[in-house]
Design an enzyme around this catalytic site. Structure first.
Site, PDB file in Angstrom:
ATOM      1  N   PHE A 128       0.690  -1.235  -0.100  1.00  0.00           N
ATOM      2  CA  PHE A 128      -0.105   0.468   0.143  1.00  0.00           C
ATOM      3  C   PHE A 128       0.918   1.071   0.318  1.00  0.00           C
ATOM      4  CE2 PHE A 128      -2.846   3.799   1.746  1.00  0.00           C
ATOM      5  CZ  PHE A 128      -4.019   3.269   1.184  1.00  0.00           C
ATOM      6  N   ASP A 205       1.027  -5.553   8.016  1.00  0.00           N
ATOM      7  CA  ASP A 205      -0.193  -4.060   7.371  1.00  0.00           C
ATOM      8  C   ASP A 205      -1.608  -5.350   6.986  1.00  0.00           C
ATOM      9  OD1 ASP A 205      -2.429  -2.686   6.736  1.00  0.00           O
ATOM     10  OD2 ASP A 205      -0.332  -1.345   5.724  1.00  0.00           O
ATOM     11  N   TYR A 230     -11.595   1.960   9.605  1.00  0.00           N
ATOM     12  CA  TYR A 230     -12.871   1.919   8.947  1.00  0.00           C
ATOM     13  C   TYR A 230     -13.412   1.012   7.980  1.00  0.00           C
ATOM     14  CZ  TYR A 230      -8.779   4.270   6.406  1.00  0.00           C
ATOM     15  OH  TYR A 230      -7.435   4.580   6.599  1.00  0.00           O
ATOM     16  N   LYS A 231     -11.908   0.176   7.174  1.00  0.00           N
ATOM     17  CA  LYS A 231     -12.850  -0.578   6.712  1.00  0.00           C
ATOM     18  C   LYS A 231     -13.151  -1.792   7.099  1.00  0.00           C
ATOM     19  CE  LYS A 231      -8.095   0.588   4.495  1.00  0.00           C
ATOM     20  NZ  LYS A 231      -8.861   1.024   3.187  1.00  0.00           N
ATOM     21  N   ARG A 377     -13.113  -2.700  -7.963  1.00  0.00           N
ATOM     22  CA  ARG A 377     -12.055  -3.054  -7.122  1.00  0.00           C
ATOM     23  C   ARG A 377     -14.137  -3.640  -6.562  1.00  0.00           C
ATOM     24  NH1 ARG A 377      -8.029  -1.185  -2.232  1.00  0.00           N
ATOM     25  NH2 ARG A 377      -9.437   0.373  -2.326  1.00  0.00           N
TER      26      ARG A 377
END
Lengths: 402, 402
Positions: A128, A205, A230-231, A377
């Site tokens: 990321f 991660d 928050y995902k 996605r």
């Protein structure tokens, strides 16, 4: 013969959770729970109550009564429910980026201190962006080198690749558990073992796995981990991240942002910084209590459903999306692993026109996201996504492509 | 003859604001608004609405529609309403500690790069602990020296002291606008001028002044500033802090926590970090949007009341507390400046038994806080505190002391 969405929803043991989320009763197709999870309906009330009763009613006393311990208490909850981490190793606060900075610095400073020859950070090219940027900054400021593992945007780091990359110069390996573009699910126990065999530390991660894919930090013998909430943990936009430091390392590592909340005695306020024992030394400033409220509602749902059942539904959802794409989108390429065992909670479909397709879908209340190059996605949050939503969404993609 | 609290409240042009705060209708005496401000009543509803409509309704689209710009838009609002900072210089996010780390590092790295002889950070012994701890950590990691200005806990840094401390070795001066123990109000324009005359940069910590005492960063020609929003800006426990970087320095400074949100093009996600132009380069990770909601309610009240009127009431409140203490607490010493022009928004009363007095007061719903050595700290948040509350509180202190 494709099973219908209605049949899959009817047979879904977790179907009942969907109605507990804000907005799940609308026609909108949400394919971006892997970027920002929907709010749990009880979170809105919980926040209001928090403001009126805890903050407004207890005022400053709230710190003594519960908030001081909340970062580590909630960290322990996350550890138990989703991370496979025993208590005392996880804390909530800051952003993922700040955690990355603190833990990468802690790791490389330790490595260089104990063995000055360890001057390399190993990281992959499809890690990321924020992980790569932080590593790049740290390498520059500490005079270290980045060793890049070349990964194409539809896969992830393999055991062979890591074996080739690590050695006696490696200070730290930084890996994503689930790749943000491809959803490649790393073989974390094996990659951790390889890094350790070379004498290096590993930082995982977990941003794109925590809450959707089982994580077993203690079992992997992981050293360090970070992740966002928050995902798939539905903490709200910019909710605080978490960091994990394995107990065996806590006494040896120090992080660079020496704040009053990481002090052995925060209210002593005397001269000189003395890091707290345990996980608290990795905390820096005043923790974002208000930002921790919403995720607690989600964590309760995750615990109720069980992370293994969540993973089973996640696999069913992504498999269904792949099946529908195969059947109805001949012009797209799957840019995620076809084998569900190698795939996290999202599916990326490739086509050169996906940027414009995404814009068109958004205008029709079908919300995936777009990632270069040409990746649509589809993030499927197991507790809030129905199979019907997947079916309607893929049909919309087909229409938008034509 | 002492004016009565009732007379003062009746004449107070800001009295009407009090009822807009949660809990202001109870008998509790809140003397800790300088540590954690009361919630504005509308903040609870606003948070619920945010969850249901913005987060729950707009979902990931919220980032495009407003959240990406919120850290700098809210920063601009803070700048206009409370900081005397023109747009484009303030951003909200992270904790004060993290901002301190980023901006101190940005400053000393720049100073050493342009003049390797500038190897000292000047800071005072009564600076807030987290500022001292961060400076200590940075000095150790960058091979710099801390030069301490000795300040006793009832005063603050004077122009003469700073003149003696700075010179051609000074990289950075770190000062509090209002001292956390004594409430000493620094002569910011003069101290900034002295630091600049020595070729040094200045970082102002505004935690104990922002929202209660007028700040004029641009007029002072300040270089850097940080501050929190949960004291007089009522953002809630652990609400995000702010950072200020003067426009003239933004192009020259880079901060060490290179995250995706500080990148010139966050969604490019390509290799290599390129800092954004302007204030955005000082942002690191995903900003804490949920944590920014409550303070917006307060900022509207501050703008409506006006910071000068707020300061006038703050002076009246602290002067009244001093007057009552003089008249009714012969055994205590004032550990804050007697001259209101040299005093921020709180008053510290010294007595050897204040630790136990504070505990006793808390049991009676009178809530000051305690700071070593022997300091009872009375924080008076101008929009939510009444003169009656001050009178009842000081009477309770008198009783608790006996």
């Amino acid at each position: 013969m494709v099973t219908t969405a209605a049949e899959l929803d009817a047979a879904d043991p977790l179907a009942r959770f969907r109605e507990r989320f804000v907005g799940a009763d609308t026609d909108l197709v949400y394919f971006d729970g892997n970027s920002l999870g929907r709010p749990v309906a009880s979170a809105a009330d919980r926040l209001g109550e928090f403001v009126r009763q805890e903050w407004g009613g207890r005022l400053i006393r709230g710190w003594d009564e519960s908030w001081m311990e909340l970062p580590t208490r909630l960290g322990d909850d996350l550890g138990r429910v989703t991370l496979g981490a025993a208590a005392g190793q996880t804390a909530v606060g800051d952003s993922t980026t700040v955690w990355l900075y603190k833990l990468m610095r802690a790791a490389v400073d330790h490595a260089v201190r104990t063995d000055p020859g360890r001057t390399e950070i190993v990281i992959d090219t499809d890690n990321f962006p924020t992980d790569r940027y932080v590593a790049e900054g740290i390498a520059a400021e500490r005079g270290l080198t980045l060793r890049w593992i070349e990964v194409d945007t539809s896969t992830g780091v393999t055991a062979d690749q890591l074996t080739d990359a690590v050695g006696e110069c490696t200070a730290l390996v930084v890996l994503n558990h689930v790749a943000y573009r491809s959803a490649w699910l790393a073989d974390a126990p094996e990659l951790t073992r390889i890094a350790h065999a070379a004498g290096a530390l590993v930082l995982w991660d977990l941003c794109h796995s925590a809450g959707a894919v089982p994580v077993a930090l203690d079992e992997w013998d992981a050293d360090l981990a970070v992740g966002c909430t928050y995902k798939y943990l539905n903490g709200g936009p910019g909710s605080p991240a978490f960091g994990y430091v394995n107990t065996r390392l806590q006494g040896e590592l120090t992080q660079p942002i020496q704040g009053w909340m990481g002090h052995a005695d925060p209210f002593l306020m005397g001269p000189g910084y003395t890091p707290a024992p345990g996980m608290r030394r990795f905390i820096s400033g005043t923790p974002p209590i208000l930002g921790m409220v919403a995720m607690q509602s989600m964590l309760e749902l995750v615990e109720e459903a069980g992370i293994d059942a969540i993973r089973a539904k996640s696999v069913a959802l992504t498999s269904y999306a792949v099946e529908l794409a195969d059947a109805t989108l001949p012009e797209v390429t799957l840019a995620s692993p076809r084998d569900a065992a190698l795939r996290g909670g999202h599916v990326t479909l490739h086509h050169d026109r996906m940027r414009e397709v995404t814009a068109r879908l958004w205008r029709r209340d079908v919300i995936p996201d777009y990632r270069d190059p040409g990746g649509l996605r589809i993030g499927l949050s197991p507790l809030s996504t129905s199979f019907d939503e997947v079916e309607r969404g893929i049909a919309a993609v087909a229409e938008a492509l034509r």
